[in-house]
Write an enzyme that holds these catalytic residues in place. Sequence first.
Site, PDB file in Angstrom:
ATOM      1  N   ASP A  17       0.868  -1.168   0.183  1.00 37.04           N
ATOM      2  CA  ASP A  17       0.224   0.034   0.220  1.00 37.04           C
ATOM      3  C   ASP A  17       0.674   1.138  -0.073  1.00 37.04           C
ATOM      4  OD1 ASP A  17       0.922  -0.061   2.691  1.00 37.04           O
ATOM      5  OD2 ASP A  17      -1.123  -0.025   3.553  1.00 37.04           O
ATOM      6  N   SER A  18       2.290   1.158   0.095  1.00 38.95           N
ATOM      7  CA  SER A  18       3.014   2.125  -0.025  1.00 38.95           C
ATOM      8  C   SER A  18       2.841   2.785  -1.478  1.00 38.95           C
ATOM      9  CB  SER A  18       4.551   1.712   0.041  1.00 38.95           C
ATOM     10  OG  SER A  18       4.697   0.373  -0.611  1.00 38.95           O
TER      11      SER A  18
ATOM     12  N   ASP B  32      -0.665  -6.296   0.146  1.00 41.46           N
ATOM     13  CA  ASP B  32      -1.221  -5.458   1.266  1.00 41.46           C
ATOM     14  C   ASP B  32      -2.575  -5.348   1.224  1.00 41.46           C
ATOM     15  OD1 ASP B  32       0.742  -4.744   3.197  1.00 41.46           O
ATOM     16  OD2 ASP B  32       1.478  -3.117   2.016  1.00 41.46           O
TER      17      ASP B  32
ATOM     18  N   LYS C  76      -0.844  -9.598   3.590  1.00 46.51           N
ATOM     19  CA  LYS C  76      -0.296  -8.906   4.485  1.00 46.51           C
ATOM     20  C   LYS C  76      -1.161  -7.939   5.224  1.00 46.51           C
ATOM     21  CE  LYS C  76       3.096  -6.010   4.235  1.00 46.51           C
ATOM     22  NZ  LYS C  76       2.615  -4.782   5.166  1.00 46.51           N
TER      23      LYS C  76
ATOM     24  N   GLU D 292      -1.478  -5.402   8.731  1.00 44.93           N
ATOM     25  CA  GLU D 292      -0.926  -4.708   9.636  1.00 44.93           C
ATOM     26  C   GLU D 292      -1.392  -4.721  11.397  1.00 44.93           C
ATOM     27  OE1 GLU D 292      -0.184  -0.518   9.146  1.00 44.93           O
ATOM     28  OE2 GLU D 292       0.600  -1.018   6.973  1.00 44.93           O
TER      29      GLU D 292
ATOM     30  N   GLU E 215       8.998  -3.747  11.130  1.00 41.04           N
ATOM     31  CA  GLU E 215       9.426  -2.210  10.618  1.00 41.04           C
ATOM     32  C   GLU E 215      10.015  -1.301  11.839  1.00 41.04           C
ATOM     33  OE1 GLU E 215       7.702   1.373   7.529  1.00 41.04           O
ATOM     34  OE2 GLU E 215       6.567  -0.598   8.022  1.00 41.04           O
TER      35      GLU E 215
END
Length: 264
Positions: free
Chosen positions: A46-47, A85, A112, A114, A181
């Site tokens: 999602d970056s 993501d 993935k 978070e 991270e």
Amino acid sequence: MLEKITIKSFLKKKERKEKITMLTAYDYPTAKIISLTELDGILVGDSLAMVVLGLENTLKVGMKEMLHHLDAVVRAKPRQLIVADMPFLSYETRDAVKNAGLFAKHGADAVKLEGGEEFSDVVKKIVRAGIPVMGHIGLTPQRFLRLGGYRTIGKTESEEEQLLRDAKALEEAGVFSVVIENVYSSIAKRITESLSIPTICIGAGPYCDGQILVIHDLLGLSDFKPYFAKAYVDLKEIISKAISEYVREVKEGKFPSKEYYKEK
């Protein structure tokens, strides 16, 4: 032809103490280049919000954008493990399994998400549905408002212990690996040694089982480069020079020369 990299490949690398390598990718040509390398995994991250779409943070991309870019990467048919993501608010609701399933249907090998122990039940449901999950703890960009900005996590003893609880909870929930991270390296080392699944570091030191970087940082294309991101080439300068040379040759009448057009 080299074999497709799988979840089992990641687990075996940890057992053999071989480092795992991952990069982000968001488009077909980049994924095609990566497919010819020895890289282990691709994260459709999602970056892309910042490095591709020019947005301020990752909160501003949703399922539509993520699936669009995942499709482009999948079309390159890379042998690397493809992880997608799950964007902000795609797994915090009752639609978590449905949204994870969409990524799987579009070609992702895993998703993935978070968060730590507070999302262990969500992870269990997704894994139960047959979809592999990669965890992500430490600095979780989707939670930057709650964390008080983008900062290194683990400064206090309570933060360190929470990171360990998060990692263990995710492992017990069924994740096959965990991204750590922007965490102090000593803590990442403790986590790595306590887990039977691989850890993938980004800004968390050399003690994890693998590393991941945003490819725009590696290539020198990012407007902002985190302190932990190494640029292996300055593509921004190379591209700028190529464009300047093209402009000059067109203005001077040097391009197109005869080898670049046909006459009847």
